[in-house]
Scaffold this motif. Structure first.
Motif, PDB file in Angstrom:
ATOM      1  N   MET A   1      30.741  65.101  30.137  1.00  0.00           N
ATOM      2  CA  MET A   1      31.692  64.577  29.130  1.00  0.00           C
ATOM      3  C   MET A   1      32.332  65.211  28.203  1.00  0.00           C
ATOM      4  O   MET A   1      31.507  66.006  27.550  1.00  0.00           O
ATOM      5  CB  MET A   1      31.032  63.087  28.614  1.00  0.00           C
ATOM      6  CG  MET A   1      32.016  62.415  27.948  1.00  0.00           C
ATOM      7  SD  MET A   1      30.889  60.712  27.593  1.00  0.00           S
ATOM      8  CE  MET A   1      32.260  60.025  26.705  1.00  0.00           C
ATOM      9  N   PRO A   2      33.572  65.387  28.024  1.00  0.00           N
ATOM     10  CA  PRO A   2      34.240  65.953  27.055  1.00  0.00           C
ATOM     11  C   PRO A   2      33.990  65.531  25.755  1.00  0.00           C
ATOM     12  O   PRO A   2      33.681  64.353  25.302  1.00  0.00           O
ATOM     13  CB  PRO A   2      35.521  66.048  27.553  1.00  0.00           C
ATOM     14  CG  PRO A   2      35.724  65.037  28.892  1.00  0.00           C
ATOM     15  CD  PRO A   2      34.474  64.366  28.911  1.00  0.00           C
ATOM     16  N   ASP A   3      34.107  66.458  24.796  1.00  0.00           N
ATOM     17  CA  ASP A   3      33.812  66.248  23.506  1.00  0.00           C
ATOM     18  C   ASP A   3      35.147  66.022  22.793  1.00  0.00           C
ATOM     19  O   ASP A   3      35.904  66.687  22.373  1.00  0.00           O
ATOM     20  CB  ASP A   3      33.374  67.786  22.792  1.00  0.00           C
ATOM     21  CG  ASP A   3      32.863  67.343  21.381  1.00  0.00           C
ATOM     22  OD1 ASP A   3      33.187  66.404  20.747  1.00  0.00           O
ATOM     23  OD2 ASP A   3      32.683  68.434  20.640  1.00  0.00           O
ATOM     24  N   PHE A   4      35.382  64.681  22.693  1.00  0.00           N
ATOM     25  CA  PHE A   4      36.584  64.095  22.305  1.00  0.00           C
ATOM     26  C   PHE A   4      36.991  64.451  20.759  1.00  0.00           C
ATOM     27  O   PHE A   4      38.187  64.845  20.312  1.00  0.00           O
ATOM     28  CB  PHE A   4      36.622  62.626  22.408  1.00  0.00           C
ATOM     29  CG  PHE A   4      36.571  62.114  24.040  1.00  0.00           C
ATOM     30  CD1 PHE A   4      37.047  62.712  24.897  1.00  0.00           C
ATOM     31  CD2 PHE A   4      35.919  61.004  24.182  1.00  0.00           C
ATOM     32  CE1 PHE A   4      36.876  62.398  26.075  1.00  0.00           C
ATOM     33  CE2 PHE A   4      35.594  60.508  25.324  1.00  0.00           C
ATOM     34  CZ  PHE A   4      36.185  61.132  26.402  1.00  0.00           C
ATOM     35  N   ASP A   5      35.918  64.455  20.084  1.00  0.00           N
ATOM     36  CA  ASP A   5      36.038  64.664  18.459  1.00  0.00           C
ATOM     37  C   ASP A   5      36.446  66.096  18.574  1.00  0.00           C
ATOM     38  O   ASP A   5      37.555  66.593  17.344  1.00  0.00           O
ATOM     39  CB  ASP A   5      34.789  64.787  17.694  1.00  0.00           C
ATOM     40  CG  ASP A   5      34.202  63.353  17.532  1.00  0.00           C
ATOM     41  OD1 ASP A   5      35.263  62.549  17.435  1.00  0.00           O
ATOM     42  OD2 ASP A   5      33.114  63.054  17.571  1.00  0.00           O
ATOM     43  N   ALA A   6      36.017  67.164  19.412  1.00  0.00           N
ATOM     44  CA  ALA A   6      36.601  68.451  19.378  1.00  0.00           C
ATOM     45  C   ALA A   6      38.121  68.531  19.723  1.00  0.00           C
ATOM     46  O   ALA A   6      38.742  69.705  19.387  1.00  0.00           O
ATOM     47  CB  ALA A   6      35.620  69.448  20.140  1.00  0.00           C
ATOM     48  N   SER A  16      42.508  55.633  11.632  1.00  0.00           N
ATOM     49  CA  SER A  16      42.772  54.583  12.339  1.00  0.00           C
ATOM     50  C   SER A  16      43.370  55.094  13.594  1.00  0.00           C
ATOM     51  O   SER A  16      42.968  54.776  14.708  1.00  0.00           O
ATOM     52  CB  SER A  16      43.724  53.595  11.731  1.00  0.00           C
ATOM     53  OG  SER A  16      45.065  54.377  11.469  1.00  0.00           O
ATOM     54  N   VAL A  17      44.307  56.246  13.676  1.00  0.00           N
ATOM     55  CA  VAL A  17      44.816  56.748  14.901  1.00  0.00           C
ATOM     56  C   VAL A  17      43.751  57.456  15.628  1.00  0.00           C
ATOM     57  O   VAL A  17      43.589  57.247  17.052  1.00  0.00           O
ATOM     58  CB  VAL A  17      45.958  57.783  14.549  1.00  0.00           C
ATOM     59  CG1 VAL A  17      46.490  58.302  15.820  1.00  0.00           C
ATOM     60  CG2 VAL A  17      47.139  56.747  14.086  1.00  0.00           C
ATOM     61  N   ARG A  18      42.968  57.993  15.133  1.00  0.00           N
ATOM     62  CA  ARG A  18      41.783  58.962  15.582  1.00  0.00           C
ATOM     63  C   ARG A  18      40.678  58.118  16.351  1.00  0.00           C
ATOM     64  O   ARG A  18      40.290  58.325  17.750  1.00  0.00           O
ATOM     65  CB  ARG A  18      41.136  59.785  14.744  1.00  0.00           C
ATOM     66  CG  ARG A  18      40.075  60.624  15.562  1.00  0.00           C
ATOM     67  CD  ARG A  18      39.079  61.344  14.174  1.00  0.00           C
ATOM     68  NE  ARG A  18      38.107  60.411  13.728  1.00  0.00           N
ATOM     69  CZ  ARG A  18      37.180  59.715  14.473  1.00  0.00           C
ATOM     70  NH1 ARG A  18      36.759  60.054  15.713  1.00  0.00           N
ATOM     71  NH2 ARG A  18      36.484  59.224  13.524  1.00  0.00           N
ATOM     72  N   LYS A  19      40.556  56.861  15.877  1.00  0.00           N
ATOM     73  CA  LYS A  19      39.467  55.942  16.161  1.00  0.00           C
ATOM     74  C   LYS A  19      40.115  55.317  17.638  1.00  0.00           C
ATOM     75  O   LYS A  19      39.588  55.116  18.581  1.00  0.00           O
ATOM     76  CB  LYS A  19      39.337  54.616  15.350  1.00  0.00           C
ATOM     77  CG  LYS A  19      38.248  55.258  14.344  1.00  0.00           C
ATOM     78  CD  LYS A  19      37.746  53.976  13.397  1.00  0.00           C
ATOM     79  CE  LYS A  19      36.861  54.767  12.449  1.00  0.00           C
ATOM     80  NZ  LYS A  19      36.486  53.464  11.489  1.00  0.00           N
ATOM     81  N   GLN A  20      41.136  54.694  17.709  1.00  0.00           N
ATOM     82  CA  GLN A  20      41.927  54.352  18.668  1.00  0.00           C
ATOM     83  C   GLN A  20      42.097  55.380  20.008  1.00  0.00           C
ATOM     84  O   GLN A  20      41.757  54.928  20.951  1.00  0.00           O
ATOM     85  CB  GLN A  20      43.437  53.730  18.220  1.00  0.00           C
ATOM     86  CG  GLN A  20      43.928  52.788  19.581  1.00  0.00           C
ATOM     87  CD  GLN A  20      43.025  51.693  19.911  1.00  0.00           C
ATOM     88  OE1 GLN A  20      42.557  51.087  19.080  1.00  0.00           O
ATOM     89  NE2 GLN A  20      42.936  51.465  21.340  1.00  0.00           N
ATOM     90  N   ALA A  21      42.662  56.353  19.454  1.00  0.00           N
ATOM     91  CA  ALA A  21      42.742  57.367  20.497  1.00  0.00           C
ATOM     92  C   ALA A  21      41.302  57.782  21.237  1.00  0.00           C
ATOM     93  O   ALA A  21      41.148  58.081  22.490  1.00  0.00           O
ATOM     94  CB  ALA A  21      43.299  58.731  19.860  1.00  0.00           C
ATOM     95  N   HIS A  22      40.109  57.856  20.483  1.00  0.00           N
ATOM     96  CA  HIS A  22      38.823  58.058  20.958  1.00  0.00           C
ATOM     97  C   HIS A  22      38.515  56.917  21.743  1.00  0.00           C
ATOM     98  O   HIS A  22      37.972  57.163  23.105  1.00  0.00           O
ATOM     99  CB  HIS A  22      37.752  57.925  19.909  1.00  0.00           C
ATOM    100  CG  HIS A  22      36.641  58.695  20.116  1.00  0.00           C
ATOM    101  ND1 HIS A  22      35.687  58.342  20.754  1.00  0.00           N
ATOM    102  CD2 HIS A  22      36.343  59.989  19.820  1.00  0.00           C
ATOM    103  CE1 HIS A  22      34.598  59.136  21.008  1.00  0.00           C
ATOM    104  NE2 HIS A  22      34.904  60.090  20.202  1.00  0.00           N
TER     105      HIS A  22
END
Length: 82
Positions: A1-6, A16-22
């Protein structure tokens, strides 16, 4: 699984944008079929369009967000291929 945070951290997204993108990236990654993947990718693109419309991100961060969505969708598409 890719590291989305990275993938998302270099874009300097608002929390808020980062959470929704995640969440959208998780939906893409968890798609069980090509049709489900397409729906998840379309939702991610729609989110990007909304962010673009309200000019919530600078152009380079927005482009980076679209690229992350596309990269994860391409990886998932390859996983689902027979």
């Amino acid at each position: 699984m890719p590291d989305f945070d990275a993938m998302l951290t270099p874009l300097n997204l608002p929390e808020s944008v980062r959470k929704q993108a995640h969440r959208l990236l998780n939906a893409i990654q968890q798609a069980d079929s090509g049709a489900e993947l397409q729906r998840a990718a379309d939702r991610a693109d729609g989110f990007g369009l909304g962010i673009e419309t309200v000019r919530a991100l600078n152009p380079s961060s927005l482009e980076g967000l679209y690229l992350v969505f596309d990269r994860v969708a391409d990886m998932r598409r390859a996983d689902l291929a027979p």
